[in-house]
Design a protein around this motif. Structure first.
Motif: not given
Ligand code: CA
Ligand code: C2E
Ligand code: CA
Ligand code: CA
Length: 279
Positions: A57-59, A116-118, A148-150, A178-180, A199-201, A235-237
């Motif tokens: 889960f992403e917080t 968790v987003n940092i 942790i998502e940076i 690595l986010d975004d 890696l989060k696309i 993959a996000e979204g």
């Molecule tokens: Ca995020």
């Protein structure tokens, strides 16, 4: 004294004044939001793309202010960063998420990742690693369960320092994402330098996956390249089946998006885990 407006220079017009007032108001309310119990967390599920097995889960933080209404994190996180309130808020987020996660784990006995987003500001705080250790100990969450998502914005500061911090966390067993990716100055050359696991696309990239010309789409080759570096891809979204089918075909590891799950409040999170664990 010259008459008003003759020289045409007005430092603050009405619109600017309103903006400044809103910003001050937001800041003031934000600083009191934790003690007033106005912040809460939601959790968006991530699933393995091939098996639809739960990855984690992403917080995500939510703020319901009695005075301002629902304020988006896109609006208030930057304010929290500028005022350094993010350090206090970030600890609250981590602690609340970990406590919730442990409680659910005890209840439903599952294994998953809590992401968790940092913020970049948090990473630069000298006590950051110690804070994380403390929260994990206090809540009993295993470091292997924490991610942790940076974002690349952390490298505006000293790259060397940040890599040192990330390595410390990695050595503890914490996952680094690595986010975004696909926004801003995303550079594939970073991936070789950074101790990242995932890696989060970003959604903007996923949004560009539409019906036509898919055989030439750049996300596929990016996934292959990232895999060669031993980095997994989320993959996000992801919102529709064209995107989902393409991502599966390109061996994207995990999917996060409305197509398989929106961010969940405590009740819905409980229901989902009950469902998933009661066979
Ligand atoms: Ca995020
Ligand atoms: P993010 O980290 O990139 O988070 C993903 C955002 O995309 C979330 O928006 C999520 O609700 C949204 N999303 C996920 N799947 C879909 C989809 O299929 N369709 C659409 N339309 N949206 C989707 P949210 O919750 O509004 O958060 C926005 C940003 O605020 C986050 O972007 C992150 O940068 C920041 N943020 C949120 N929570 C936190 C937090 O706890 N700490 C920090 N430092 N930043 C946070
Ligand atoms: Ca993201
Ligand atoms: Ca984003």
């Amino acid at each position: 004294v010259k008459e008003d407006g003759k020289n045409g220079v007005q430092f603050f017009n009405k619109e600017m004044k309103d903006k400044i007032y809103m910003r001050m108001e937001l800041e003031k309310r934000l600083l009191a939001s934790i003690e007033n119990n106005e912040l809460y967390l939601v959790y968006q599920p991530q699933y393995c793309s091939d098996t639809k097995q739960l990855r984690g889960f992403e917080t995500l933080i939510r703020w319901n202010s009695p005075e301002l209404g629902f304020v988006s994190p896109v609006q208030f996180i930057p304010v929290a960063e500028e005022t350094k309130f993010i350090n206090y808020m970030g600890k609250w987020i981590l602690k609340t998420a970990c406590a919730k996660f442990k409680k659910l784990q005890d209840k439903y006995n599952f294994n998953a990742i809590l992401s968790v987003n940092i913020s970049a500001v948090q990473i630069m705080e000298p006590s950051f690693v110690q804070m994380i250790k403390g929260v994990l100990e206090e809540t009993g969450v295993h470091p292997y369960n924490l991610e942790i998502e940076i974002t690349e914005s952390i490298f505006i500061s000293s790259m060397e320092y940040v890599i040192g911090v990330l390595n410390e966390l990695k050595d503890m067993g914490i996952n680094i994402a690595l986010d975004d990716f696909g926004t801003g100055y995303s550079s594939l050359s970073y991936l070789q330098l950074l101790p990242i696991d995932t890696l989060k696309i970003d959604k903007v990239f996923i949004d560009s996956i539409v019906g036509k010309g898919l055989e030439k789409h750049i996300v596929g080759p990016i996934i292959s390249l990232v895999h060669q570096l031993d980095i997994s891809v989320v993959a996000e979204g992801v919102e529709n089946s064209i995107q989902l089918d393409y991502l599966k075909e390109q061996r994207c590891d995990c999917i996060q998006g409305y197509i398989w799950g929106k961010p969940l409040n405590d009740d819905d999170l409980n229901k989902l885990l009950f469902q998933l664990t009661s066979g």
